[in-house]
Design a protein around this motif. Structure first.
Motif, short mmCIF file in Angstrom:
data_model
loop_
_atom_site.label_atom_id
_atom_site.label_comp_id
_atom_site.label_asym_id
_atom_site.label_seq_id
_atom_site.Cartn_x
_atom_site.Cartn_y
_atom_site.Cartn_z
N PRO A 92 39.13 37.12 -1.07
CA PRO A 92 38.14 38.08 -1.57
C PRO A 92 37.38 38.78 -0.44
O PRO A 92 37.11 38.18 0.61
N ALA A 93 37.02 40.03 -0.67
CA ALA A 93 36.29 40.80 0.33
C ALA A 93 34.95 40.16 0.66
O ALA A 93 34.43 40.33 1.77
N GLU A 94 34.39 39.42 -0.30
CA GLU A 94 33.09 38.77 -0.07
C GLU A 94 33.14 37.76 1.06
O GLU A 94 32.10 37.35 1.59
N PHE A 95 34.33 37.31 1.43
CA PHE A 95 34.45 36.28 2.47
C PHE A 95 34.45 36.87 3.88
O PHE A 95 34.44 36.14 4.87
N ASP A 96 34.51 38.20 3.98
CA ASP A 96 34.71 38.86 5.28
C ASP A 96 33.68 38.45 6.33
O ASP A 96 34.02 38.03 7.43
N THR A 97 32.39 38.55 5.99
CA THR A 97 31.35 38.22 6.97
C THR A 97 31.38 36.75 7.33
O THR A 97 31.19 36.37 8.50
N SER A 98 31.63 35.89 6.35
CA SER A 98 31.71 34.45 6.61
C SER A 98 32.84 34.15 7.60
O SER A 98 32.68 33.31 8.50
N CYS A 99 33.97 34.84 7.45
CA CYS A 99 35.09 34.64 8.36
C CYS A 99 34.76 35.14 9.76
O CYS A 99 35.14 34.52 10.76
N LYS A 100 34.06 36.26 9.84
CA LYS A 100 33.67 36.78 11.15
C LYS A 100 32.73 35.80 11.88
O LYS A 100 32.84 35.61 13.10
N ALA A 101 31.81 35.18 11.13
CA ALA A 101 30.91 34.19 11.72
C ALA A 101 31.69 32.96 12.15
O ALA A 101 31.43 32.37 13.21
N HIS A 102 32.66 32.55 11.34
CA HIS A 102 33.51 31.40 11.67
C HIS A 102 34.32 31.68 12.93
O HIS A 102 34.49 30.80 13.78
N ASP A 103 34.80 32.92 13.07
CA ASP A 103 35.55 33.30 14.27
C ASP A 103 34.66 33.20 15.51
O ASP A 103 35.12 32.75 16.58
N LEU A 104 33.41 33.62 15.40
CA LEU A 104 32.48 33.50 16.52
C LEU A 104 32.31 32.03 16.88
O LEU A 104 32.31 31.66 18.07
N GLY A 105 32.16 31.18 15.87
CA GLY A 105 32.02 29.75 16.13
C GLY A 105 33.22 29.18 16.86
O GLY A 105 33.07 28.42 17.84
N TYR A 106 34.41 29.57 16.43
CA TYR A 106 35.62 29.08 17.11
C TYR A 106 35.69 29.61 18.54
O TYR A 106 36.19 28.92 19.44
N ASP A 107 35.21 30.83 18.76
CA ASP A 107 35.20 31.36 20.12
C ASP A 107 34.20 30.62 21.01
O ASP A 107 34.41 30.51 22.23
N LEU A 108 33.15 30.10 20.42
CA LEU A 108 32.24 29.25 21.19
C LEU A 108 32.94 27.96 21.61
O LEU A 108 32.70 27.43 22.70
N LEU A 109 33.79 27.44 20.74
CA LEU A 109 34.58 26.26 21.10
C LEU A 109 35.53 26.58 22.25
O LEU A 109 35.71 25.78 23.17
N ARG A 110 36.13 27.76 22.18
CA ARG A 110 37.04 28.18 23.25
C ARG A 110 36.27 28.42 24.55
O ARG A 110 36.77 28.12 25.64
N TYR A 111 35.07 28.97 24.44
CA TYR A 111 34.23 29.19 25.61
C TYR A 111 33.93 27.87 26.30
O TYR A 111 34.03 27.75 27.53
N ALA A 112 33.56 26.87 25.50
CA ALA A 112 33.25 25.55 26.05
C ALA A 112 34.45 24.95 26.75
O ALA A 112 34.36 24.36 27.83
N SER A 113 35.62 25.10 26.13
CA SER A 113 36.85 24.59 26.74
C SER A 113 37.15 25.31 28.05
O SER A 113 37.57 24.69 29.04
N HIS A 114 36.90 26.62 28.07
CA HIS A 114 37.12 27.41 29.28
C HIS A 114 36.22 26.93 30.41
O HIS A 114 36.61 26.97 31.59
N SER A 115 35.03 26.45 30.05
CA SER A 115 34.09 25.97 31.08
C SER A 115 34.44 24.57 31.56
O SER A 115 33.83 24.05 32.49
N GLY A 116 35.42 23.95 30.90
CA GLY A 116 35.82 22.60 31.29
C GLY A 116 35.02 21.51 30.63
O GLY A 116 35.11 20.34 31.02
N ALA A 117 34.21 21.86 29.63
CA ALA A 117 33.38 20.87 28.93
C ALA A 117 33.51 21.09 27.43
O ALA A 117 32.58 21.53 26.76
#
Length: 210
Positions: A92-117
């Motif tokens: 559903p289109a209503e999920f769009d913003t929630s998915c975008k926020a979830h993507d940001l969260g996953y990118d924070l996980l990737r950022y942390a991994s990139h930093s070695g921690a």
């Protein structure tokens, strides 16, 4: 509260869906062990998943240069403006913003991994739980009972797929995987969830299900 036939049907469908996902794609997980975490990324994830979502005050100063984009506040929550609902079935289109926020969260996980921690499993679990809660909240806004129920079915589909994939990867840093197996598992989830919904909402004849 006693378990109803409706809740048992839904739970059974989700268990079968999760089984389909895991058996189709395999498991690559690891135990939730103590680790040295990136403190800034950790604080940002906690902020992103808090009710107030003050994440813009906690994002790492070099997040933009490391991850290649600037997070924005969309519909009141911090998100990846280019994010999307990655799903083998339309959501559903209503999920769009929630998915975008979830993507940001996953990118924070990737950022942390990139930093070695790399962050611990708690972080990915929290982000997945928040996605589930936000999708269900979006469904509640639908006035029509039937379309609201259909929305909840799709929230179940998305939740089962995300939860199964996170479990497979040990709730560690998200990695990109080939689509065929994920799509097959997602289709199994969609079919099972749809069957559960139709069982609960099939037309009645003379006061009993047709």
């Amino acid at each position: 509260m006693p378990t109803t036939r409706k809740s048992r049907t839904t739970r059974t469908a989700l268990v079968l869906a999760a089984t389909a996902l895991l058996t189709t794609t395999g498991f690559t997980g690891a135990a939730d062990t103590p680790r040295h975490e990136d403190a800034i990324a950790s604080a940002a994830v906690r902020a992103l998943t808090s009710p107030d979502d003050p994440a813009d005050h906690f994002l790492p100063a070099d997040f933009d240069s490391v991850m290649g984009y600037t997070p924005l506040r969309i519909d009141g929550i911090m998100a990846n403006p280019s994010g999307e609902c990655s799903s083998p079935v339309p959501l559903p289109a209503e999920f769009d913003t929630s998915c975008k926020a979830h993507d940001l969260g996953y990118d924070l996980l990737r950022y942390a991994s990139h930093s070695g921690a790399e962050l611990g499993p708690w972080a990915r679990k929290s982000l997945d739980a928040q996605l589930d809660q936000r999708m269900r909240t979006a469904c509640e806004d639908r006035i029509d009972e039937q379309t609201r129920a259909q929305c909840f079915v799709m929230a179940n589909v998305a939740t089962a797929a995300v939860a199964g994939n996170s479990w497979r990867q040990g709730y560690s840093t998200p990695i990109t995987e080939p689509w065929p197996s994920y799509a097959l598992a997602g289709s199994s989830v969609a079919i099972l969830a749809s069957v559960a919904w139709m069982t609960r909402h099939r037309p009645r004849v003379g006061g009993v299900p047709a």
